[in-house]
Design a protein around this motif. Sequence first.
Motif, PDB file in Angstrom:
ATOM      1  N   GLY A  72       0.805  -1.211   0.000  1.00 35.11           N
ATOM      2  CA  GLY A  72       0.000   0.000   0.000  1.00 35.11           C
ATOM      3  C   GLY A  72       0.838   1.261   0.000  1.00 35.11           C
ATOM      4  O   GLY A  72       0.516   2.237  -0.677  1.00 35.11           O
ATOM      5  N   ASP A  73       1.954   1.268   0.743  1.00 32.38           N
ATOM      6  CA  ASP A  73       2.834   2.439   0.780  1.00 32.38           C
ATOM      7  C   ASP A  73       3.445   2.702  -0.591  1.00 32.38           C
ATOM      8  O   ASP A  73       3.586   3.869  -1.011  1.00 32.38           O
ATOM      9  N   GLU A  74       3.803   1.649  -1.306  1.00 30.39           N
ATOM     10  CA  GLU A  74       4.367   1.824  -2.650  1.00 30.39           C
ATOM     11  C   GLU A  74       3.317   2.396  -3.603  1.00 30.39           C
ATOM     12  O   GLU A  74       3.624   3.249  -4.446  1.00 30.39           O
ATOM     13  N   GLN A  75       2.087   1.942  -3.484  1.00 25.27           N
ATOM     14  CA  GLN A  75       1.024   2.475  -4.328  1.00 25.27           C
ATOM     15  C   GLN A  75       0.767   3.940  -4.021  1.00 25.27           C
ATOM     16  O   GLN A  75       0.539   4.755  -4.939  1.00 25.27           O
ATOM     17  N   VAL A  76       0.805   4.304  -2.748  1.00 21.28           N
ATOM     18  CA  VAL A  76       0.589   5.701  -2.356  1.00 21.28           C
ATOM     19  C   VAL A  76       1.689   6.585  -2.930  1.00 21.28           C
ATOM     20  O   VAL A  76       1.432   7.662  -3.471  1.00 21.28           O
ATOM     21  N   ARG A  77       2.942   6.142  -2.809  1.00 23.38           N
ATOM     22  CA  ARG A  77       4.048   6.933  -3.359  1.00 23.38           C
ATOM     23  C   ARG A  77       3.917   7.087  -4.866  1.00 23.38           C
ATOM     24  O   ARG A  77       4.150   8.168  -5.419  1.00 23.38           O
ATOM     25  N   ALA A  78       3.547   6.011  -5.550  1.00 24.88           N
ATOM     26  CA  ALA A  78       3.398   6.071  -7.008  1.00 24.88           C
ATOM     27  C   ALA A  78       2.261   7.011  -7.395  1.00 24.88           C
ATOM     28  O   ALA A  78       2.383   7.789  -8.361  1.00 24.88           O
ATOM     29  N   LEU A  79       1.152   6.961  -6.657  1.00 30.05           N
ATOM     30  CA  LEU A  79       0.035   7.863  -6.940  1.00 30.05           C
ATOM     31  C   LEU A  79       0.428   9.315  -6.736  1.00 30.05           C
ATOM     32  O   LEU A  79       0.092  10.189  -7.550  1.00 30.05           O
ATOM     33  N   ARG A  80       1.129   9.598  -5.657  1.00 26.84           N
ATOM     34  CA  ARG A  80       1.526  10.980  -5.381  1.00 26.84           C
ATOM     35  C   ARG A  80       2.472  11.504  -6.467  1.00 26.84           C
ATOM     36  O   ARG A  80       2.331  12.632  -6.944  1.00 26.84           O
ATOM     37  N   GLU A  81       3.437  10.682  -6.872  1.00 25.80           N
ATOM     38  CA  GLU A  81       4.362  11.095  -7.936  1.00 25.80           C
ATOM     39  C   GLU A  81       3.611  11.351  -9.243  1.00 25.80           C
ATOM     40  O   GLU A  81       3.904  12.320  -9.960  1.00 25.80           O
ATOM     41  N   ALA A  82       2.641  10.483  -9.555  1.00 23.25           N
ATOM     42  CA  ALA A  82       1.886  10.653 -10.799  1.00 23.25           C
ATOM     43  C   ALA A  82       1.028  11.912 -10.752  1.00 23.25           C
ATOM     44  O   ALA A  82       0.893  12.627 -11.758  1.00 23.25           O
ATOM     45  N   LEU A  83       0.438  12.225  -9.595  1.00 24.58           N
ATOM     46  CA  LEU A  83      -0.380  13.439  -9.473  1.00 24.58           C
ATOM     47  C   LEU A  83       0.484  14.692  -9.541  1.00 24.58           C
ATOM     48  O   LEU A  83       0.095  15.693 -10.159  1.00 24.58           O
ATOM     49  N   ILE A  84       1.647  14.659  -8.934  1.00 29.18           N
ATOM     50  CA  ILE A  84       2.557  15.815  -9.028  1.00 29.18           C
ATOM     51  C   ILE A  84       3.008  16.007 -10.471  1.00 29.18           C
ATOM     52  O   ILE A  84       3.114  17.145 -10.963  1.00 29.18           O
TER      53      ILE A  84
END
Length: 441
Positions: A189-201
């Motif tokens: 879940g932490d990896e998915q959160v980091r990937a989502l945040r990077e994609a949104l930025i």
Amino acid sequence: MYRDKVCHFAHRPHTSCHRTATGANSADHLFVKDDLAAWTGSLGIKGRATSRDLGSGPGDVVDFRAGNGGRQYVRFQFSKLSHAEWAGARDRLTREAATLDWVFGPSTVQPETMEELYDEYGYLLRFRFETHGTARHIRLRAENPGNSTDWVPLRVCAMTSEGLRVPGAEPRCRTFRSRPRDAAAPRSGDEQVRALREALISAARFRTRPTWEALCRSAGGDLLGVSPQDRVHLLIAVEQAGGEGTPLLSALLRTGEGEPPPYVGQVVAAAGGGTPATAQVLKRWCQREADRAFAVHGMPSRTAPARLALTSDGRIAAQRAEPSTRRTIVHVEARASLLEVTPLHEALRGARERQDRRLAVGLLEQAEDSIVTLPKPERGRLARELRETRDWLNSEVKKHKRKRRRLVNPEERGRAKRRGGTLGDARPLPGVGKQSKKGKR
């Protein structure tokens, strides 16, 4: 045939022409076919160019096929397609071709399409035309939000085994696209959160608002099957990873119709923004938050607008300007920043209103040192305040001089003139009287 402008020809003989466009660019789909023929002839390769009508005319696109069996495909797009139409056409052509390159004309690409191509290749290909005498020739370049190659003629481009290549462009492909999805290791879940945040930025940096499906192309295909409720939990974690007061990145998400997904309202409430009462309130709130994200993460960054406040019943609160007494002037020794502009130019105006000459002089020195470092709009505003303050100070000096002159009594001035001037009773300089006596002898 014209000799002073681009010639136009009918597509078929003995038929009526129903064209409504008569500008020089209305025949560009014919000129690109001429350039393609000359290009393939110089390279010694076989190729065929075909014009296609996608609903608005025979020059909507020009398809160029080359290579063994015409399996290398380049499409020049002249008319604008929706992202869904483009994606459908791309999927179909990808199944038919070994390589596929899409080249977009002016104002023919949607933001979602741009985002997908930036994510996959690092750039997108553009074309434009330049008029030379009675002909027009195509120019191409590769561009992304941070950098673009020079416009170059088609003859300097290459058709390689990987497809069309423009000088200076370095193609890339994201790792998760190149590996089989079933072979990818499951992520935490932490990896998915980091990937989502990077994609949104990344989306904010490109000033785009992706759908969840488009976001998953950057963040990872394993997120495509996530339920709306699980999306809420992931997005709340994304917002918690940001600092206090930072833009709500989840507000960038939209549906295929351009509206915020309903579940974003739950993220807004969980992040402390309030609970939007209606879809319209949510849309307006998300648009402001998207503008804030574009400002903070864009290139270059700029000062973000204030977040919209919601009332207890979920409505947009009335916006109140901050009282001027709470504003402070930021004094720096060398260069000014964008945050100083408003306090500094208002401080000059306030010094004039309070008749504070000493403060005005000090602010003038600071403004003169800072103005050259400011963007053009703020520089013009501060320059106007500088001129008005200088004029005010000069008028004060002149007024002070006139006042001193008025202090002298006119009657005393007249008596002084009759006595031979105001120095008539003064003692002579040493030696002046003796010299006059020697002159008489």
